[in-house]
Design a protein around this motif. Structure first.
Motif, short mmCIF file in Angstrom:
data_model
loop_
_atom_site.label_atom_id
_atom_site.label_comp_id
_atom_site.label_asym_id
_atom_site.label_seq_id
_atom_site.Cartn_x
_atom_site.Cartn_y
_atom_site.Cartn_z
N ASN A 1 -3.24 -10.72 -9.43
CA ASN A 1 -3.69 -9.46 -10.03
C ASN A 1 -4.02 -8.35 -9.04
OD1 ASN A 1 -3.73 -10.34 -12.89
ND2 ASN A 1 -5.28 -11.79 -12.13
N GLN A 2 -3.65 -8.55 -7.79
CA GLN A 2 -3.86 -7.49 -6.79
C GLN A 2 -2.52 -7.07 -6.20
OE1 GLN A 2 -7.30 -7.45 -4.00
NE2 GLN A 2 -5.75 -7.64 -2.40
N ILE A 3 -2.24 -5.78 -6.27
CA ILE A 3 -0.98 -5.25 -5.78
C ILE A 3 -1.29 -4.14 -4.77
CG2 ILE A 3 1.16 -4.05 -6.38
CD1 ILE A 3 0.86 -5.20 -9.22
N ILE A 4 -0.73 -4.25 -3.56
CA ILE A 4 -0.89 -3.22 -2.53
C ILE A 4 0.47 -2.55 -2.33
CG2 ILE A 4 -1.64 -2.69 -0.20
CD1 ILE A 4 -3.85 -3.94 -1.80
N LEU A 5 0.52 -1.25 -2.54
CA LEU A 5 1.75 -0.48 -2.36
C LEU A 5 1.55 0.56 -1.24
CD1 LEU A 5 2.51 0.23 -6.14
CD2 LEU A 5 3.51 -1.57 -4.72
N TYR A 6 2.67 0.98 -0.64
CA TYR A 6 2.61 1.95 0.45
C TYR A 6 3.49 3.15 0.12
CZ TYR A 6 0.18 -1.62 3.11
OH TYR A 6 -0.74 -2.55 3.50
N GLY A 7 2.91 4.33 0.29
CA GLY A 7 3.61 5.56 -0.10
C GLY A 7 4.94 5.76 0.59
N ALA A 8 5.09 5.24 1.81
CA ALA A 8 6.35 5.40 2.53
C ALA A 8 7.46 4.55 1.93
CB ALA A 8 6.16 5.04 4.00
N GLU A 9 7.08 3.59 1.08
CA GLU A 9 8.07 2.62 0.57
C GLU A 9 8.32 2.73 -0.93
OE1 GLU A 9 6.33 -1.07 1.67
OE2 GLU A 9 6.52 -0.72 3.83
N VAL A 10 7.51 3.49 -1.67
CA VAL A 10 7.64 3.50 -3.13
C VAL A 10 7.71 4.93 -3.67
CG1 VAL A 10 6.39 1.33 -3.40
CG2 VAL A 10 5.14 3.49 -3.52
N LYS A 11 8.17 5.03 -4.90
CA LYS A 11 8.15 6.28 -5.67
C LYS A 11 7.07 6.16 -6.74
CE LYS A 11 11.85 8.24 -3.76
NZ LYS A 11 11.75 9.50 -2.99
N ALA A 12 6.78 7.27 -7.37
CA ALA A 12 5.74 7.28 -8.41
C ALA A 12 6.08 6.32 -9.54
CB ALA A 12 5.55 8.69 -8.93
N ALA A 13 7.37 6.16 -9.87
CA ALA A 13 7.78 5.29 -10.97
C ALA A 13 7.36 3.84 -10.70
CB ALA A 13 9.29 5.37 -11.17
N GLU A 14 7.44 3.41 -9.45
CA GLU A 14 7.04 2.04 -9.11
C GLU A 14 5.52 1.87 -9.24
OE1 GLU A 14 9.44 0.49 -5.54
OE2 GLU A 14 9.86 2.65 -5.57
N VAL A 15 4.78 2.92 -8.89
CA VAL A 15 3.32 2.88 -9.07
C VAL A 15 2.98 2.77 -10.55
CG1 VAL A 15 1.15 4.13 -8.72
CG2 VAL A 15 2.95 4.23 -6.96
N LEU A 16 3.71 3.54 -11.38
CA LEU A 16 3.50 3.50 -12.84
C LEU A 16 3.79 2.12 -13.40
CD1 LEU A 16 5.00 6.92 -14.01
CD2 LEU A 16 2.62 6.17 -14.22
#
Length: 341
Positions: free
Chosen positions: A54-69
């Motif tokens: 249940n913990q997800i760490i994302l990095y702005g250099a690697e993702v777009k807003a759609a993946e965050v959504l």
């Protein structure tokens, strides 16, 4: 009526009490507070066993807003919450696509957006939606004049005590670099772990951080305030021999700040210690000691002239005076002579 600005302490207090918001946008120029809030959420939202699912760490250099959504719209597995942390979110060019989600966030998702060294435009819909449904925190640099108070509070949080000159030594050497300050305090805390009384001394600071307890800007200010000519000249001579550790660009702002405050003291009608401390925003009597000495030793006119001389020295140190061939050490020596005579 404008919404009251939420503070760092307010946010941490809520998190420690288990009261979580569905969205946190942590933005601004001071990364220290952004990292501390994020770390606290990582510690408090999920138990250790739940983090795997249940913990997800994302990095702005690697993702777009759609993946965050997509990550934010997931539901947690066998847990009340899932935690989605987006680091370096300032690198996501289409972050505004999160607006509709933020207007109607999932109660089971804690979305944390780190937006370092920049700020969201508060006039836009995304910022307004975050303020309505979560936390929009602007992490600002602490002004130099507030650093002694901040360092003192940090020591209290760590249950550390300090001898008289320790806080000024740390502020003088480290300034408002909070990450460096935190690392140095971590080191000192480890060293003191085996001792019953966790008390910082100037000798400990000098030995383990490399700040001289005798030759630093705090001692220079004190010598100048008391017109201790011999001590002030010894310190300036030491600075000249060690320009990397004691750059003129660090000393001149301190002198400018001291004499600017001294001018305020001279023209404050109520010159009692209590009122001068309140006027300058000081919390501890030791902070006003140099100003009381300075008022005895420097007239208001002398202070006015010295502020002008410090400006000239600053221009010379930055190469703005084409006629000056003085080194930084020589600039300081010349300025010190004008101050003390």
């Amino acid at each position: 009526m404008a919404k009251q600005e939420v503070t760092y302490n307010d946010i941490c207090r809520e998190i420690r009490a288990g009261r979580f918001r569905p969205v946190y946008v942590l933005m601004g120029e001071e990364p220290y507070f952004i990292d501390r809030i994020t770390d606290l959420l990582i510690e408090k939202v999920l138990e250790g066993a739940d983090r795997d699912f249940n913990q997800i760490i994302l990095y702005g250099a690697e993702v777009k807003a759609a993946e965050v959504l997509n990550a934010a719209r997931r539901f947690p597995m066998m847990s009340d919450y899932q935690l989605v942390v987006v680091r370096e979110a300032q690198l996501i060019s289409d972050l505004d696509l999160l607006t509709n989600y933020v207007k109607h966030p999932l109660a089971s998702t804690i979305l944390v957006i780190n937006y370092k060294h920049r700020t969201l435009d508060r006039r836009k819909t995304l910022a307004a939606a975050v303020e309505q449904n979560g936390i929009l925190f602007d992490s600002k640099k602490i002004p130099d004049y507030k650093m002694p108070e901040f360092v003192t509070s940090l020591l209290q949080q760590r249950a550390l005590t300090a001898q008289q000159h320790v806080v000024p030594m740390l502020v003088d050497s480290i300034g408002n670099d909070l990450e460096l300050l935190n690392r140095e305090l971590d080191k000192l805390e480890i060293l003191l772990n085996s001792q019953a009384t966790k008390r910082l001394t100037p000798e400990l600071i000098e030995k383990h951080i490399g700040i001289s307890k005798d030759f630093n800007n705090f001692e220079l200010q004190s010598a100048i305030a008391g017109k201790d000519v011999a001590k002030a000249n010894r310190i300036i001579h030491y600075f000249g021999k060690n320009p990397t550790a004691h750059p003129v660009q660090a000393t001149l702002p301190l002198l400018f700040n001291y004499f600017s405050n001294l001018m305020i003291c001279h023209y404050t009608p109520d010159q009692s210690e209590k009122n001068l401390m309140a006027t300058l925003g000081f919390r501890f009597p030791i902070q006003i000691k140099d100003y009381k000495a300075g008022m005895r030793n420097y007239s208001a006119m002398k202070v006015f002239l010295l502020i002008h001389e410090i400006r000239i020295a600053d221009a010379r140190s930055k190469g703005m005076d084409a006629t000056s061939t003085l080194t930084d050490g020589e600039i300081l020596k010349e300025l010190l002579y004008k101050i003390l005579h």
